[in-house]
Design an enzyme around this catalytic site. Structure first.
Site, PDB file in Angstrom:
ATOM      1  N   ASP A 257       0.829  -1.208   0.000  1.00  7.77           N
ATOM      2  CA  ASP A 257       0.000   0.000   0.000  1.00  7.77           C
ATOM      3  C   ASP A 257       0.862   1.256   0.000  1.00  7.77           C
ATOM      4  O   ASP A 257       0.432   2.314  -0.446  1.00  7.77           O
ATOM      5  CB  ASP A 257      -0.948  -0.009   1.196  1.00  7.77           C
TER       6      ASP A 257
HETATM    7  O1  MRU Z   1      -7.642  -3.174   2.821  1.00  6.80           O
HETATM    8  P1  MRU Z   1      -7.362  -3.546   1.397  1.00  6.80           P
HETATM    9  O2  MRU Z   1      -8.104  -4.752   0.935  1.00  6.80           O
HETATM   10  O3  MRU Z   1      -7.522  -2.362   0.464  1.00  6.80           O
HETATM   11  O4  MRU Z   1      -5.817  -3.923   1.406  1.00  6.80           O
HETATM   12  C1  MRU Z   1      -5.209  -4.330   0.217  1.00  6.80           C
HETATM   13  C2  MRU Z   1      -3.776  -4.678   0.376  1.00  6.80           C
HETATM   14  O5  MRU Z   1      -3.188  -4.561   1.427  1.00  6.80           O
HETATM   15  C3  MRU Z   1      -3.052  -5.071  -0.883  1.00  6.80           C
HETATM   16  O6  MRU Z   1      -2.058  -6.004  -0.602  1.00  6.80           O
HETATM   17  C4  MRU Z   1      -2.405  -3.823  -1.495  1.00  6.80           C
HETATM   18  O7  MRU Z   1      -3.332  -2.785  -1.582  1.00  6.80           O
HETATM   19  C5  MRU Z   1      -1.848  -4.099  -2.844  1.00  6.80           C
HETATM   20  S1  MRU Z   1      -3.119  -4.375  -4.059  1.00  6.80           S
HETATM   21  C6  MRU Z   1      -2.309  -4.564  -5.539  1.00  6.80           C
END
Ligand code: MRU
Length: 381
Positions: A257
């Site tokens: 993220d």
């Molecule tokens: O809370 P989320 O489902 O948005 O978290 C998503 C993640 O942590 C993913 O691993 C990250 O965003 C990478 S998506 C290509």
């Protein structure tokens, strides 16, 4: 069926409601930036790249609709201010993934540049915005395919398991077509290893508390006929210890993220534990992310804001009724799985220190540490 989290054509945007997956495939119309803000906050759309693209395109639909109703100001400055204010609002939906803030910064720059030109009009600012937002959708897919290729090549040529034969890979959360404009990042690497005939087996974690692994990654793996097995998050250490050799597990590959300038990486809660497990068992730990996820303004992981979400996401589980024999897709139930009154801490992400990461796979190649053991993420820009 093609897995598509985002359906877009100029003036129209739909998102696949990821809270209803894997049992129902329902698309929601997104007309405005307010619709997008709520869809992102409620996690009907999620995953760092998808969040950014949905936000950018929602505002594109909003300004396009205003223009089609002949309600767009002809004054460039007014349209610019409208767009900048909406982008600032969209960025407040979720704090940890940097892709949204990065997209907003680039889109603001675009409209500010166009609005400052001689002869600029409201329409020219709107057109520049819409084209820039649409380009983000297209670029994300090609970036992910490049990440997949670089990651697959690296795993086969830089791991002991790769030298032995087809490799197994463990992943966490959902980083696939559902989290991006298509193909995916870490899941894109697994897709690419599989496409090269070099995948023995994929493992995915359930990914508590929101189960992106069991609901979304498992769905994508089944959809693509990739040989795969799911484990709960707490089984990862045992998996590496007991099946690492027999399954020829080469690497754990996760998304991100936000990657700080020193390589510290924020990703779905549980990622840090997996990195510790990988180190303990001599398995490579890789982060796969487009450059839009790298934040050079954030020096280390200590500066990353970690979103905390409501405790009920941990204590309550939602899904179709199961009577012990079969599913009834028409009845969705919410059940409590914790003692009433217990306190809950629910950080949505954690930070994995760079020292536990072996490589960061981007669309322009895999970044490894320099001889002094330090990642220099600026090298990919
Ligand atoms: O809370 P989320 O489902 O948005 O978290 C998503 C993640 O942590 C993913 O691993 C990250 O965003 C990478 S998506 C290509």
């Amino acid at each position: 069926m093609v897995l598509q989290a985002i359906k877009y054509k100029r003036g129209e945007l739909q998102i696949l409601d990821q809270l209803k997956l894997p049992h129902a495939e329902v698309y929601d119309d997104i007309h405005t930036s307010t619709d997008a803000w709520h869809a992102i906050k409620e996690m009907r759309t999620r995953g760092a790249p998808a969040i950014a693209i949905v936000a950018a395109l929602a505002l594109a639909v909003e300004v396009e609709t205003i223009a089609r109703k002949n309600e767009l100001s002809s004054v460039a400055e007014e349209v610019k201010v409208f767009i900048v204010e909406k982008l600032d609002y969209l960025v407040t939906s979720r704090p940890t993934a940097v892709n949204l803030a990065d997209a907003a910064r680039k889109l603001k720059k675009t409209v500010e540049t166009v609005a400052a030109k001689d002869g600029a009009s409201g329409a020219s600012v709107k057109d520049a915005y819409v084209e820039a937002a649409e380009k983000m959708l297209v670029d994300d897919v090609s970036d992910n395919e490049a990440i997949g290729k670089h990651g697959a090549d690296w795993i086969v040529s830089n791991t002991e398991a790769g030298k032995i034969g087809p490799v197994s890979v463990l992943t966490h959360c959902n980083t696939g077509s559902l989290a991006t404009a298509g193909y995916g990042t870490a899941l894109g690497v697994i897709r690419s290893v599989h496409a090269n005939g070099a995948l023995k087996h994929a493992f995915c974690t359930e990914t508590r508390p929101y189960n992106q692994g069991s609901r979304l990654t498992a769905f994508e793996l089944v959809h693509d006929n990739i040989p795969a097995t799911m484990v709960t998050d707490s089984m990862a250490a045992a998996l590496l210890r007991l099946r690492g050799k027999s399954d020829n597990i080469a690497a754990i590959v996760v998304g991100a993220d936000r990657v700080a300038a020193n390589g510290d990486t924020a990703n779905k809660i549980g990622t840090y534990s997996l990195a510790i497990n990988a180190r303990q068992h001599g398995v490579k730990f890789l982060v796969a992310a487009p450059r839009t996820t790298i934040d050079l303004h954030t020096k280390t992981g200590a500066d990353i804001v970690i979103e905390e979400r409501p405790g009920k996401e941990v204590t309550l589980v939602k899904g179709p009724r199961h009577d012990g024999q079969s599913l009834d897709l028409n009845v969705v139930e919410t059940v409590s799985i914790a003692a009433n009154g217990i306190n809950v801490w629910n950080p949505a992400f954690d930070v994995t220190p760079a020292e536990l990461i072996d490589g960061i796979i981007t669309e322009v190649g895999v970044v490894e540490k320099d001889a002094d053991g330090v990642f220099r993420m600026e090298k990919v820009f």
